[in-house]
Design a protein around this motif. Sequence first.
Motif, mmCIF file in Angstrom:
data_model
loop_
_atom_site.group_PDB
_atom_site.id
_atom_site.type_symbol
_atom_site.label_atom_id
_atom_site.label_comp_id
_atom_site.label_asym_id
_atom_site.label_seq_id
_atom_site.Cartn_x
_atom_site.Cartn_y
_atom_site.Cartn_z
ATOM 1 N N ASP A 191 70.693 65.626 42.239
ATOM 2 C CA ASP A 191 69.766 64.528 41.950
ATOM 3 C C ASP A 191 68.331 64.987 41.746
ATOM 4 O O ASP A 191 67.410 64.162 41.733
ATOM 5 C CB ASP A 191 69.806 63.458 43.053
ATOM 6 N N ASP A 192 68.104 66.287 41.576
ATOM 7 C CA ASP A 192 66.743 66.757 41.318
ATOM 8 C C ASP A 192 66.316 66.472 39.882
ATOM 9 O O ASP A 192 65.125 66.451 39.576
ATOM 10 C CB ASP A 192 66.631 68.265 41.588
ATOM 11 N N LYS A 193 67.272 66.285 38.988
ATOM 12 C CA LYS A 193 66.986 65.924 37.600
ATOM 13 C C LYS A 193 67.747 64.645 37.305
ATOM 14 O O LYS A 193 68.980 64.606 37.409
ATOM 15 C CB LYS A 193 67.425 67.042 36.659
ATOM 16 N N ILE A 194 67.025 63.602 36.931
ATOM 17 C CA ILE A 194 67.636 62.293 36.695
ATOM 18 C C ILE A 194 67.315 61.841 35.274
ATOM 19 O O ILE A 194 66.175 61.937 34.810
ATOM 20 C CB ILE A 194 67.128 61.259 37.711
ATOM 21 N N PHE A 195 68.334 61.364 34.582
ATOM 22 C CA PHE A 195 68.178 60.806 33.247
ATOM 23 C C PHE A 195 68.529 59.324 33.304
ATOM 24 O O PHE A 195 69.621 58.964 33.746
ATOM 25 C CB PHE A 195 69.106 61.499 32.248
ATOM 26 N N GLY A 196 67.610 58.508 32.861
ATOM 27 C CA GLY A 196 67.872 57.077 32.780
ATOM 28 C C GLY A 196 67.872 56.625 31.333
ATOM 29 O O GLY A 196 67.125 57.164 30.504
ATOM 30 N N PHE A 197 68.709 55.648 31.018
ATOM 31 C CA PHE A 197 68.809 55.150 29.654
ATOM 32 C C PHE A 197 68.702 53.634 29.703
ATOM 33 O O PHE A 197 69.517 52.963 30.332
ATOM 34 C CB PHE A 197 70.127 55.582 29.023
ATOM 35 N N ILE A 198 67.677 53.100 29.043
ATOM 36 C CA ILE A 198 67.395 51.665 29.069
ATOM 37 C C ILE A 198 67.390 51.141 27.647
ATOM 38 O O ILE A 198 66.773 51.738 26.753
ATOM 39 C CB ILE A 198 66.029 51.388 29.726
ATOM 40 N N SER A 199 68.060 50.032 27.421
ATOM 41 C CA SER A 199 68.077 49.444 26.080
ATOM 42 C C SER A 199 67.937 47.938 26.169
ATOM 43 O O SER A 199 68.369 47.307 27.137
ATOM 44 C CB SER A 199 69.365 49.818 25.341
ATOM 45 N N PHE A 200 67.315 47.362 25.133
ATOM 46 C CA PHE A 200 67.157 45.922 25.017
ATOM 47 C C PHE A 200 67.717 45.482 23.672
ATOM 48 O O PHE A 200 67.329 46.003 22.628
ATOM 49 C CB PHE A 200 65.679 45.520 25.091
ATOM 50 N N GLY A 201 68.636 44.533 23.691
ATOM 51 C CA GLY A 201 69.145 43.963 22.466
ATOM 52 C C GLY A 201 68.106 43.085 21.797
ATOM 53 O O GLY A 201 67.134 42.638 22.425
ATOM 54 N N LEU A 202 68.304 42.800 20.535
ATOM 55 C CA LEU A 202 67.345 41.979 19.800
ATOM 56 C C LEU A 202 67.175 40.605 20.431
ATOM 57 O O LEU A 202 66.065 40.072 20.529
ATOM 58 C CB LEU A 202 67.795 41.826 18.343
ATOM 59 N N SER A 203 68.262 40.033 20.888
ATOM 60 C CA SER A 203 68.215 38.664 21.409
ATOM 61 C C SER A 203 67.479 38.574 22.735
ATOM 62 O O SER A 203 66.995 37.496 23.106
ATOM 63 C CB SER A 203 69.634 38.116 21.572
ATOM 64 N N SER A 204 67.396 39.676 23.478
ATOM 65 C CA SER A 204 66.756 39.647 24.799
ATOM 66 C C SER A 204 65.317 40.117 24.766
ATOM 67 O O SER A 204 64.657 40.179 25.795
ATOM 68 C CB SER A 204 67.556 40.512 25.778
ATOM 69 N N THR A 205 64.812 40.446 23.579
ATOM 70 C CA THR A 205 63.460 40.975 23.469
ATOM 71 C C THR A 205 62.435 39.850 23.498
ATOM 72 O O THR A 205 62.584 38.841 22.812
ATOM 73 C CB THR A 205 63.296 41.765 22.156
ATOM 74 N N GLN A 206 61.401 40.051 24.308
ATOM 75 C CA GLN A 206 60.319 39.096 24.412
ATOM 76 C C GLN A 206 59.054 39.700 23.817
ATOM 77 O O GLN A 206 59.008 40.873 23.435
ATOM 78 C CB GLN A 206 60.097 38.726 25.881
ATOM 79 N N ASP A 207 57.996 38.891 23.756
ATOM 80 C CA ASP A 207 56.743 39.377 23.194
ATOM 81 C C ASP A 207 56.137 40.489 24.027
ATOM 82 O O ASP A 207 55.479 41.381 23.503
ATOM 83 C CB ASP A 207 55.749 38.220 23.050
ATOM 84 N N ASN A 208 56.341 40.424 25.345
ATOM 85 C CA ASN A 208 55.788 41.456 26.235
ATOM 86 C C ASN A 208 56.807 42.572 26.458
ATOM 87 O O ASN A 208 57.268 42.812 27.572
ATOM 88 C CB ASN A 208 55.363 40.844 27.570
ATOM 89 N N LEU A 209 57.167 43.272 25.375
ATOM 90 C CA LEU A 209 58.212 44.285 25.438
ATOM 91 C C LEU A 209 57.854 45.408 26.407
ATOM 92 O O LEU A 209 58.720 45.891 27.148
ATOM 93 C CB LEU A 209 58.471 44.853 24.035
ATOM 94 N N VAL A 210 56.598 45.821 26.441
ATOM 95 C CA VAL A 210 56.189 46.890 27.353
ATOM 96 C C VAL A 210 56.428 46.477 28.800
ATOM 97 O O VAL A 210 56.935 47.268 29.614
ATOM 98 C CB VAL A 210 54.713 47.269 27.128
ATOM 99 N N ASP A 211 56.081 45.238 29.144
ATOM 100 C CA ASP A 211 56.305 44.762 30.514
ATOM 101 C C ASP A 211 57.793 44.752 30.836
ATOM 102 O O ASP A 211 58.204 45.096 31.962
ATOM 103 C CB ASP A 211 55.721 43.361 30.691
ATOM 104 N N GLN A 212 58.618 44.366 29.869
ATOM 105 C CA GLN A 212 60.068 44.380 30.085
ATOM 106 C C GLN A 212 60.562 45.796 30.367
ATOM 107 O O GLN A 212 61.377 46.022 31.273
ATOM 108 C CB GLN A 212 60.785 43.827 28.857
ATOM 109 N N ILE A 213 60.088 46.762 29.581
ATOM 110 C CA ILE A 213 60.519 48.145 29.769
ATOM 111 C C ILE A 213 60.080 48.663 31.130
ATOM 112 O O ILE A 213 60.867 49.278 31.872
ATOM 113 C CB ILE A 213 59.966 49.038 28.641
ATOM 114 N N GLU A 214 58.825 48.416 31.498
ATOM 115 C CA GLU A 214 58.315 48.904 32.778
ATOM 116 C C GLU A 214 59.073 48.278 33.944
ATOM 117 O O GLU A 214 59.355 48.939 34.953
ATOM 118 C CB GLU A 214 56.823 48.611 32.914
ATOM 119 N N SER A 215 59.432 47.010 33.811
ATOM 120 C CA SER A 215 60.214 46.349 34.854
ATOM 121 C C SER A 215 61.586 46.998 35.000
ATOM 122 O O SER A 215 62.067 47.242 36.121
ATOM 123 C CB SER A 215 60.361 44.862 34.523
ATOM 124 N N ALA A 216 62.220 47.307 33.865
ATOM 125 C CA ALA A 216 63.531 47.962 33.911
ATOM 126 C C ALA A 216 63.428 49.365 34.497
ATOM 127 O O ALA A 216 64.315 49.809 35.248
ATOM 128 C CB ALA A 216 64.127 48.017 32.508
#
Length: 788
Positions: free
Chosen positions: A701-726
Amino acid sequence: MAQNLNVIGLISGGKDSFFSLLHCLANGHRIIALANLYPPSPPLTNDSPNEDTGDLNSFMYQTVGHTLIPLYAEMLSLPLYRQEIRGTAVNTAKEYSTIHIGLDYNVSSSTALDSDDDGDDETESMITLLDNVKAQHPEANAVCSGAILSSYQRTRIESVALRMNLVPLAYLWQYPELPTPIPREGGLLEDMAAVGIDARIVKVASGGLDEHMLWENVCAEATRKKLAKVMRRFGGSILGEGGEFETLVIDGPEGFFEGSMEVGSEERKIVRGSGGEALLTFKGGTTTRRQRRQVHDRGWLEKLSIPNWFDRGFELLLDTLDQDREHAPTLQSRPLNKILSSKQYNWTDRYHICTGRWTTRISNLSASHVKDSAQAQLKEICRTLMSLLEHEIHRSTADIVFTTILLRSMDDFQAVNQKYAELFGARPNPPARVTVACGKTLPPGVKVMVSVVIALCPAAAHQHLHVQSISYWAPANIGPYSQAASVRLGSDDDDAPAIVYIAGQIPLVPSSMEIVTLERHSGQAERDHDTATFRLQTTLALQHLWRIGKAMDVSWWVGAIAFVVAGEDDIRDKASIAALAWSKIHVPENLVEETGRPTPTNETGFDVWNERCIDNRSFVTGQENVVLPDFSCLSLIDDNGAELSVGYPVVPQFIAVEIAQLPRGSQIEWQGLGVSRGAVRIFETFQEDGSSITACSVASDDKIFGFISFGLSSTQDNLVDQIESAISVLRRRCKVSGTAKGHRIAYTSHEIDVTRFEAQIVPCRSVWSVRGEELAVAVLVEYEKEAE
């Protein structure tokens, strides 16, 4: 490289160099001359071979039987040029570089060895030899060698060839691993026998081989069986790749060999050495000419075994993609995206630096204030990069392991490539690289953008794969990039896990370096020509990724990206085909680990230099074949942190990214990130605020890879806030402590305010998931925990 080459054949007298010449002819090239290097004594003439006085025992050159080499000129009716070997192995590293021996990489051919200094590296003797050949044959533009498994030999020949503007050819490279039309129990040796090569053993230097084997035909069935039995018992290579034995060719196929060599028993003498070593010396030999009708016989071409394009597993994959074409998703109208635009914020010239425990990333280097060409912008980018390396990162270009180059137009590729190459000069191993053209999704005024990964560990802890010879194995990298580079997560432990960066792979046919087409593959066009071509290109490029991954000991993929060129009406189909290929190749029943021939002994899976010279072993024992993907290295972690068994096929992360153009007019380019020699913990996929979040870890666990994706239908105007929350959810789920933000790479067709979201940005036309869903953004996040 759609041209027939004029080839200089490097010969030692051994079986491999002559068999490689046959493959040159089979690929439409012309052999114009032979070239050979011989030991400094005794003095030799082409007219009267003298008695051999010994063996240099060089890891680079075979010299046993060198007094008989002049006979090949008459046997093949080709001019033969010879040069005395000067110096010794000054640079003993596996990868060869003139930096280590004090030579300018662009040294003039004739001045490479301009003194009697015993400090010269023996490799540089080839410069003088090939310079003499080119003086007599200015049309020469390629050189051929018989390298099979030894990077030590291959990299030295490549270094010399490329400095002399000669294309290096090595058609036997990794040959034992490649599938053949007719499975042969005897492998490469039986393939040689099939075309009539008669190669006599002239030296033995391995347990179980004694002087009674001398002068036996190594291609003969009885000899092959003896060798196989010995290698099973004592270890080693049935091909003699570890120096177990050496050979001298005395005859070959009619139509190429116009005569044969005869050496009577009275002209051969056995010289015995220490440890059971024995070799033959020769007083002389003669040639016997064939009849004229035999000279022009080309029947051997029908008997020459040419490796298949596809391994069995990828042949099945291509069949699966063809069969599943009727189940492709129905085309639907695409929603109107908010295409990435720099008009909403100031992205231009905003680079980002992120430093972790093992790597530093410099992202989004650009120079839009330079209003000239893409090459001029790259020159300014390189100036900025060099300054950052020297004053902030305290590293050099030798520590760069991966580069991402985004162009506005692929028309600028050659000019940019030329300037980019200047960053690395004579270094033998430039970074792995992916280059794509993003078109209008790049900010206005930006013609090129560069991001780099820099290894912070010692040079010995990051390795490269840089094969520049044309072969049947995978596309040659004749340019300033390597096929792959790895960073070891633990510089003091050779067995520590490593992260492997694979360069972007396009569907080039390795032996011709041309983009694959249906006509070249099957000789005929299909009804759905465009879609069938894309399936073919998808499969071949993915096989390149696989072969390179296995060569780098990759056991699991962190993930892969398929860069795709498409139109509005076929991007969904193409993304689905790429996703299907990625998913299917990870299904166990599709993972066929066959090379197309049974092998009685381990012919492959080792590098002679590592085994014999670095590990100081007497015999080459080889390694087990790499399994990719290796499900045994996986464990699944549930929501409570409990470890679960892997009871079903696990598919690593995947996205398809639509861009404007790819090199050479390709429709697809695969890029992969792999794990070597490490256990991989995979966290179950979870959802949060419309996002899909997955993660995996290596090195405890010293190297961790995370993968986050948002579909078109779930995208809001504050996309950066959504990404940071995820990302916050990801950190909690994977127990990432500290304040480090980690490195982020965002693939997106949507607006992202880079003044608020520090990340490497890859702007694109569209992004697609493995399930065929169009995404607004896909973000790869990497965390490297600090050492305790």
